[in-house]
Write a protein that holds these residues in place. Sequence first.
Motif, PDB file in Angstrom:
ATOM      1  N   TRP A   1     -20.421   0.081  20.731  1.00  0.00           N
ATOM      2  CA  TRP A   1     -20.072  -1.433  21.155  1.00  0.00           C
ATOM      3  C   TRP A   1     -20.539  -1.609  22.643  1.00  0.00           C
ATOM      4  O   TRP A   1     -21.224  -2.724  22.926  1.00  0.00           O
ATOM      5  CB  TRP A   1     -18.690  -1.779  20.998  1.00  0.00           C
ATOM      6  CG  TRP A   1     -18.304  -3.010  21.922  1.00  0.00           C
ATOM      7  CD1 TRP A   1     -17.611  -3.019  23.061  1.00  0.00           C
ATOM      8  CD2 TRP A   1     -18.374  -4.311  21.280  1.00  0.00           C
ATOM      9  NE1 TRP A   1     -17.588  -4.460  23.383  1.00  0.00           N
ATOM     10  CE2 TRP A   1     -17.895  -5.247  22.384  1.00  0.00           C
ATOM     11  CE3 TRP A   1     -18.913  -4.684  20.172  1.00  0.00           C
ATOM     12  CZ2 TRP A   1     -18.033  -6.631  22.064  1.00  0.00           C
ATOM     13  CZ3 TRP A   1     -18.691  -6.155  19.770  1.00  0.00           C
ATOM     14  CH2 TRP A   1     -18.230  -7.026  21.041  1.00  0.00           C
ATOM     15  N   PHE A   2     -20.418  -0.718  23.525  1.00  0.00           N
ATOM     16  CA  PHE A   2     -20.720  -0.834  24.939  1.00  0.00           C
ATOM     17  C   PHE A   2     -22.472  -0.789  25.062  1.00  0.00           C
ATOM     18  O   PHE A   2     -22.869  -1.406  25.618  1.00  0.00           O
ATOM     19  CB  PHE A   2     -20.343   0.340  25.593  1.00  0.00           C
ATOM     20  CG  PHE A   2     -20.679   0.332  27.035  1.00  0.00           C
ATOM     21  CD1 PHE A   2     -20.050  -0.647  27.966  1.00  0.00           C
ATOM     22  CD2 PHE A   2     -21.808   1.099  27.785  1.00  0.00           C
ATOM     23  CE1 PHE A   2     -20.333  -0.512  29.481  1.00  0.00           C
ATOM     24  CE2 PHE A   2     -22.214   1.042  28.964  1.00  0.00           C
ATOM     25  CZ  PHE A   2     -21.324   0.109  29.803  1.00  0.00           C
TER      26      PHE A   2
ATOM     27  N   ASN B   1     -23.622  -3.797  22.117  1.00  0.00           N
ATOM     28  CA  ASN B   1     -22.835  -5.170  22.058  1.00  0.00           C
ATOM     29  C   ASN B   1     -23.059  -5.495  20.763  1.00  0.00           C
ATOM     30  O   ASN B   1     -23.294  -7.007  20.586  1.00  0.00           O
ATOM     31  CB  ASN B   1     -23.457  -6.026  23.173  1.00  0.00           C
ATOM     32  CG  ASN B   1     -22.613  -7.242  23.572  1.00  0.00           C
ATOM     33  OD1 ASN B   1     -21.530  -6.954  23.259  1.00  0.00           O
ATOM     34  ND2 ASN B   1     -23.308  -8.353  23.756  1.00  0.00           N
ATOM     35  N   ASN B   2     -23.111  -4.818  19.583  1.00  0.00           N
ATOM     36  CA  ASN B   2     -23.206  -5.440  18.222  1.00  0.00           C
ATOM     37  C   ASN B   2     -21.974  -5.093  17.390  1.00  0.00           C
ATOM     38  O   ASN B   2     -21.434  -3.973  17.136  1.00  0.00           O
ATOM     39  CB  ASN B   2     -24.292  -4.520  17.737  1.00  0.00           C
ATOM     40  CG  ASN B   2     -24.497  -5.133  16.147  1.00  0.00           C
ATOM     41  OD1 ASN B   2     -23.686  -5.593  15.670  1.00  0.00           O
ATOM     42  ND2 ASN B   2     -25.740  -5.002  15.683  1.00  0.00           N
TER      43      ASN B   2
END
Length: 636
Positions: A267-268, A271-272
């Motif tokens: 995620w970091f 960003n998906n």
Amino acid sequence: MTTQTAAAPSLLSSTEQRSAARQLTLAMLALGLLALGLIWRWLTPEQNDVSQLLLGVASVLVAVPVMRSAWFSLRYPSLHGITDQLIALAMLGAWATGDLLTAALLPIIMIFSHVLEERSVIGSQEAIHALGKLTRSHARKVQADGSIIEVDNGTLRAGDRVEVRAGDRVPADGLVLSGQASLDTASITGESVPVEAHAGMTVFGGAINLDGLLHIEVTRTGRESTLGKVIALMQNAERSKPPITRLLERYAGSYMVLVLLLAAVTWFITNNAQAMLAVLVAACPCALVLSAPATAIAGVAVAARHGILIRSSAFLEELADLTSLVVDKTGTLTYGTLRLQSIDSPLKDHGPVLRLAASLGSASSHPVSRALAGLATPEQFLPLTDIHERQGLGVVAETPQGEAALGRPELFNQLKIATSAIPEHDGPIAGLALNGEFLAWLLLADSVKPEARFALNELRELGLGRQLLLTGDRHSVAHTLARDVAISDVEAQALPEDKLNRVLKEIGNGFRPMVVGDGINDSLALKAGVVGVAMGAGGADIALASADVVLIGSDLRRLGTCVRLSRQCRKTLQVNVIIGLGWTLAIVAFAAFGWLGAAGAMIAAVLHNLSTLLVLGNAGRLLRFQEPLLKLNGES
């Protein structure tokens, strides 16, 4: 979900069945609402709120069982619980990002996956349940006055007498008193060829009488019967955990932390949200968790079909790495009962000699006399009168042909009957005389099982080249038998503690011995061996309790089957672990790099289920393992 049912030791209870039915019903309703929402979105794109409402309701319907299972797994941690927790987290993540389609479809797919897993577990339990039905049947009990009543076999007790007609199932373990018939024992011993039952023979409950009429005295019933022990051992083996399962459980907590860190990093970096959810779903270890139990359950079921009882699935792996054999003599390589070996007589026709010896033998309880009594049927016995049993010497009686004597050489010295030279024989000898004329010497011995040499040679070819005959019998008897079965290493006159020490010495020297025995004096050695194998037919209870593997029919040829099946199970397990671990890592990698596309979480769920199917299918291939017993020279 699976956390509440996978460990059940028997078929699902009515409560568990209702819970599974509710989950499936909710999943079907949610699937209908999800399909309706997608159709609405396609037909009326401008009314997206209605579509989102339908998808939201669908996700809420399946959220209840998912969240309940996740909460249950937090309170009672297990390997299956990791999957429930990851799916719950993925669902919460989908809600948080507004992806209601994923929030609805993901748990629906996983519920169907859990139903599939439960079906595989229930399948093995149904096999045990079906076997258990064999223990419940009707029996024709013979009353004291000779009348016959039909009763439930669960009410039978040791000492009762029953009648078994053609087509009936033998209601309990017992001793055949009279009659002759062919018995189908395939469900118990794995022997496909019918067994001929006759007077004096032990039969197993659950066998089917194909023809003839038998009168049987019950010896064991219920849980104490052979079939009862089969079911108990299968249940224990099914509940036991293979070593790899225990290893996975040890690191379950660390695995969960690792997956969460990986999802957070994904995620970091990307960003998906879809990639993060896909990582959570892809990391569900269902295939890896099922790899060992599915293989073990299939292996135990196949072993039972071959008349081999395995107490714990762990021994399926131990059997594959054995390097030596420590085997007992009496009751293992031999029958453990005296049998007529030869006749030393000038008479050419031995028929009358055998009939006379059997008739006199029936009048005495001495082991030699009992062995000779079996040379003829009770109907063939000569009528005897004025019977005198001389303690430790033999028996003298009047027959229609005159006075007859059967016994040791000393008996004939007392009767002043001249005998021929006593033959050299390492075993019991009985002489026979009629009307003062000596007829024959009868030489008895404990007979070697016809399959013994074949079975030991087969084990040498399988890598158990070091073989030791370990017996409490005399040196001369032990070495004679060792020559017959081609064993070079012999230790005779061994006490139980001697046997234990010798087995421990084998292990200390770097060998991994299979210990095979049947008696009370073998129990310590059986427990100490890497794998202890007990003879099921006639084996002492303490030996059966100490063994890891039990051969129901006591056929030594099944030792080779044990080793080959174990090695096949290990290969299957290795493939399953590779599928479970490799597939999971591959999907996680694809998910982390965003290669699964916009619907990454759903694709990961489908691929996850595919790996589960592959593992179950590969384990199912073991069920095709079949080894008929090869016929020996002289067998028809």
